[in-house]
Structures are given as structure tokens and as C-alpha cells.
Design a protein around this motif. Structure first.
Motif, PDB file in Angstrom:
ATOM      1  N   LEU A 139      22.097  -3.893 -20.845  1.00 32.97           N
ATOM      2  CA  LEU A 139      23.005  -3.830 -19.717  1.00 32.97           C
ATOM      3  C   LEU A 139      23.795  -5.131 -19.667  1.00 32.97           C
ATOM      4  N   PHE A 140      25.100  -5.027 -19.672  1.00 32.20           N
ATOM      5  CA  PHE A 140      25.980  -6.181 -19.525  1.00 32.20           C
ATOM      6  C   PHE A 140      26.588  -6.121 -18.126  1.00 32.20           C
ATOM      7  N   ASN A 141      26.435  -7.178 -17.359  1.00 26.62           N
ATOM      8  CA  ASN A 141      27.040  -7.279 -16.028  1.00 26.62           C
ATOM      9  C   ASN A 141      27.956  -8.484 -16.013  1.00 26.62           C
ATOM     10  N   ILE A 142      29.124  -8.322 -15.441  1.00 26.50           N
ATOM     11  CA  ILE A 142      30.022  -9.459 -15.269  1.00 26.50           C
ATOM     12  C   ILE A 142      30.584  -9.443 -13.858  1.00 26.50           C
ATOM     13  N   THR A 143      30.858 -10.627 -13.378  1.00 31.44           N
ATOM     14  CA  THR A 143      31.533 -10.790 -12.099  1.00 31.44           C
ATOM     15  C   THR A 143      32.730 -11.682 -12.333  1.00 31.44           C
ATOM     16  N   SER A 144      33.875 -11.189 -11.924  1.00 35.35           N
ATOM     17  CA  SER A 144      35.119 -11.935 -12.092  1.00 35.35           C
ATOM     18  C   SER A 144      35.420 -12.690 -10.799  1.00 35.35           C
ATOM     19  N   GLY A 145      35.942 -13.888 -10.942  1.00 38.18           N
ATOM     20  CA  GLY A 145      36.325 -14.663  -9.775  1.00 38.18           C
ATOM     21  C   GLY A 145      37.562 -14.093  -9.088  1.00 38.18           C
ATOM     22  N   GLU A 146      38.310 -13.297  -9.805  1.00 34.07           N
ATOM     23  CA  GLU A 146      39.519 -12.664  -9.268  1.00 34.07           C
ATOM     24  C   GLU A 146      39.449 -11.171  -9.544  1.00 34.07           C
ATOM     25  N   ARG A 147      40.342 -10.436  -8.923  1.00 34.99           N
ATOM     26  CA  ARG A 147      40.412  -9.000  -9.196  1.00 34.99           C
ATOM     27  C   ARG A 147      40.822  -8.782 -10.643  1.00 34.99           C
ATOM     28  N   ALA A 148      40.132  -7.857 -11.286  1.00 32.83           N
ATOM     29  CA  ALA A 148      40.466  -7.513 -12.668  1.00 32.83           C
ATOM     30  C   ALA A 148      40.870  -6.037 -12.714  1.00 32.83           C
ATOM     31  N   SER A 149      41.804  -5.740 -13.573  1.00 34.48           N
ATOM     32  CA  SER A 149      42.209  -4.338 -13.717  1.00 34.48           C
ATOM     33  C   SER A 149      41.370  -3.632 -14.784  1.00 34.48           C
ATOM     34  N   SER A 150      40.832  -4.400 -15.731  1.00 36.08           N
ATOM     35  CA  SER A 150      39.964  -3.802 -16.747  1.00 36.08           C
ATOM     36  C   SER A 150      39.154  -4.896 -17.427  1.00 36.08           C
ATOM     37  N   CYS A 151      38.000  -4.468 -17.945  1.00 41.12           N
ATOM     38  CA  CYS A 151      37.153  -5.358 -18.740  1.00 41.12           C
ATOM     39  C   CYS A 151      36.634  -4.571 -19.937  1.00 41.12           C
ATOM     40  N   THR A 152      36.514  -5.246 -21.059  1.00 39.34           N
ATOM     41  CA  THR A 152      35.998  -4.630 -22.280  1.00 39.34           C
ATOM     42  C   THR A 152      34.944  -5.532 -22.889  1.00 39.34           C
ATOM     43  N   TYR A 153      34.142  -4.951 -23.764  1.00 41.90           N
ATOM     44  CA  TYR A 153      33.209  -5.773 -24.532  1.00 41.90           C
ATOM     45  C   TYR A 153      33.249  -5.349 -25.987  1.00 41.90           C
ATOM     46  N   LYS A 154      32.864  -6.294 -26.827  1.00 39.08           N
ATOM     47  CA  LYS A 154      32.790  -6.076 -28.270  1.00 39.08           C
ATOM     48  C   LYS A 154      31.455  -6.671 -28.709  1.00 39.08           C
ATOM     49  N   LEU A 155      30.598  -5.843 -29.279  1.00 37.31           N
ATOM     50  CA  LEU A 155      29.259  -6.258 -29.656  1.00 37.31           C
ATOM     51  C   LEU A 155      29.165  -6.438 -31.167  1.00 37.31           C
ATOM     52  N   ASP A 156      28.776  -7.620 -31.575  1.00 41.17           N
ATOM     53  CA  ASP A 156      28.548  -7.930 -32.995  1.00 41.17           C
ATOM     54  C   ASP A 156      29.749  -7.583 -33.868  1.00 41.17           C
ATOM     55  N   GLY A 157      30.956  -7.823 -33.359  1.00 43.72           N
ATOM     56  CA  GLY A 157      32.162  -7.595 -34.138  1.00 43.72           C
ATOM     57  C   GLY A 157      32.558  -6.134 -34.266  1.00 43.72           C
ATOM     58  N   GLY A 158      31.919  -5.271 -33.488  1.00 44.78           N
ATOM     59  CA  GLY A 158      32.203  -3.835 -33.571  1.00 44.78           C
ATOM     60  C   GLY A 158      33.437  -3.439 -32.778  1.00 44.78           C
ATOM     61  N   ASP A 159      33.454  -2.191 -32.361  1.00 49.43           N
ATOM     62  CA  ASP A 159      34.591  -1.646 -31.614  1.00 49.43           C
ATOM     63  C   ASP A 159      34.681  -2.249 -30.215  1.00 49.43           C
ATOM     64  N   ILE A 160      35.899  -2.237 -29.671  1.00 50.47           N
ATOM     65  CA  ILE A 160      36.121  -2.666 -28.296  1.00 50.47           C
ATOM     66  C   ILE A 160      35.783  -1.495 -27.381  1.00 50.47           C
ATOM     67  N   ILE A 161      34.912  -1.731 -26.401  1.00 46.99           N
ATOM     68  CA  ILE A 161      34.430  -0.680 -25.500  1.00 46.99           C
ATOM     69  C   ILE A 161      34.827  -1.039 -24.070  1.00 46.99           C
ATOM     70  N   ASN A 162      35.384  -0.058 -23.338  1.00 43.22           N
ATOM     71  CA  ASN A 162      35.719  -0.267 -21.931  1.00 43.22           C
ATOM     72  C   ASN A 162      34.452  -0.321 -21.096  1.00 43.22           C
ATOM     73  N   MET A 163      34.439  -1.243 -20.114  1.00 43.42           N
ATOM     74  CA  MET A 163      33.304  -1.376 -19.206  1.00 43.42           C
ATOM     75  C   MET A 163      33.575  -0.568 -17.935  1.00 43.42           C
ATOM     76  N   GLN A 164      32.510  -0.158 -17.266  1.00 42.35           N
ATOM     77  CA  GLN A 164      32.602   0.581 -16.013  1.00 42.35           C
ATOM     78  C   GLN A 164      32.846  -0.394 -14.866  1.00 42.35           C
ATOM     79  N   SER A 165      33.612   0.038 -13.871  1.00 37.65           N
ATOM     80  CA  SER A 165      33.927  -0.801 -12.726  1.00 37.65           C
ATOM     81  C   SER A 165      33.020  -0.452 -11.554  1.00 37.65           C
ATOM     82  N   ALA A 166      32.327  -1.452 -11.029  1.00 35.36           N
ATOM     83  CA  ALA A 166      31.558  -1.287  -9.798  1.00 35.36           C
ATOM     84  C   ALA A 166      32.443  -1.673  -8.610  1.00 35.36           C
TER      85      ALA A 166
END
Length: 188
Positions: free
Chosen positions: A1-28
Motif C-alpha cells: 500500500l502506497f499512501n501519499i499526502t500532498s501539501g497542496e491540492r493535486a489533480s493526479s498522482c502516479t507511481y512507478k515501481l522498479d522502473g515499470g509502468d506508470i500507474i495512476n493512484m486512487q484519490s481519497a
């Protein structure tokens, strides 16, 4: 589970694990994003997370982490005295075999039976060491207890059994006759 908190409003966040594909994260919420990732293999991993706002401002961060569910393997080798040994000497040599990819530290402990159970020595190495030699020990029929514990970077641990050996003094004392001297005495 990856959790992030942005100091400002974000329109989108993605992650890339071990140089793989870019994956969109879910917004809470517009400041909190998460992603569930299961099935990670053992070993080191790197995740890169990027977030952007509606003005195409980007902020990224990367983290390295270790997945390690394997307990370290540690055993005494044949050069270590067997449990219950009684021997005449003033030293104890301990050697172990160790299997651990993500080694953190190893602890050698020696106790004796004076005043209950007394810690004689605890030596911790944060680099790979497989043996120790405790010398100059009291060998007047003293029992010593020793074991070795290894930790990995995920805080998994394992220990050898605790062995007990007795250092004994079985040498006959030397004797010198001072008096009477070695000669013949006559009496009337």
C-alpha cells in the motif's frame, strides 16, 4: 500500500515501481492518494511517485524499501563445542554459519553461572562476522552459556540454541617439598 499526502491540492498522482509502468493512484481527497500493490517479491524495491496540479506543476519523490519475510538461518558449525562439554582451558571459540541476504547485525552473548546468571560479554557487529573467541575466562569449574542472534534489515531475527559448557581445572597441582630437606636424619 502506497499512501501519499500532498501539501497542496493535486489533480493526479502516479507511481512507478522498479522502473515499470506508470500507474495512476486512487484519490481519497485532493491531497491524499493511495495505491494497493500486492505480490511484491523479496528484495529491494524503488517507487517513484509524481503528483501534478491543474496548472501542470509537478512534484516527485522516490523511496527505496525492502520486502523480506524470510527468517535468517543461523547454526553453530562443527568447530563450536557441543552442548554439555567439560574442558580444561580458559577460552571459548564460537563459529556459526549464516544465510541472510539483507543482513543487519549479529550478536554474540556469553553468560556464566556466577551470582545466578551473569552476562560476561555481549558483542554486536553490524558487518558480517561468523566467529568470536572469548579468552581469559575463569576456568575453575565455571559453566558458561552462549548463543548467537542475527537480525536482518526487516527486523526478522533468529538465534542459535543456547549451549552450556563447563571450563574445568583438572590438572593436578604441582608440589614442592621444602622441609624437611631430602637427606637422611638419625635419632637416638
Amino acid at each position: 500500500l502506497f499512501n501519499i499526502t500532498s501539501g497542496e491540492r493535486a489533480s493526479s498522482c502516479t507511481y512507478k515501481l522498479d522502473g515499470g509502468d506508470i500507474i495512476n493512484m486512487q484519490s481519497a481527497s485532493q491531497k491524499n492518494y493511495y495505491a494497493n500493490k500486492s505480490g511484491l517479491g523479496e528484495g529491494s524495491h524503488n517507487v517513484v511517485i509524481n503528483c501534478s496540479d491543474n496548472r501542470d506543476n509537478y512534484k516527485g519523490n522516490s523511496k527505496s524499501f525492502i520486502v523480506d519475510s524470510v527468517i535468517p538461518e543461523i547454526n553453530f558449525t562443527s568447530s563450536t563445542l557441543n552442548n554439555g562439554t567439560e574442558i580444561e582451558r580458559d577460552w571459548i571459540f564460537v563459529n556459526v554459519s549464516l544465510a541472510e541476504i539483507n543482513f543487519a547485525n549479529i550478536t554474540f552473548e556469553l553468560w556464566n553461572n556466577t551470582n545466578g546468571r551473569t552476562l560476561v560479554n555481549r558483542t554486536i557487529y553490524d558487518f558480517f562476522v561468523e566467529n568470536i573467541n572469548w579468552s581469559g575466562l575463569n576456568s575453575l569449574n565455571i559453566s558458561y552459556f552462549y548463543n548467537v542472534t542475527v537480525f536482518d534489515l526487516a527486523n526478522n531475527r533468529n538465534s542459535t540454541e543456547t549451549r552450556v559448557i563447563k571450563l574445568v581445572d583438572i590438572s593436578a597441582p604441582s608440589l614442592s617439598l621444602i622441609s624437611p630437606q631430602n637427606r637422611t636424619y638419625f635419632t637416638n
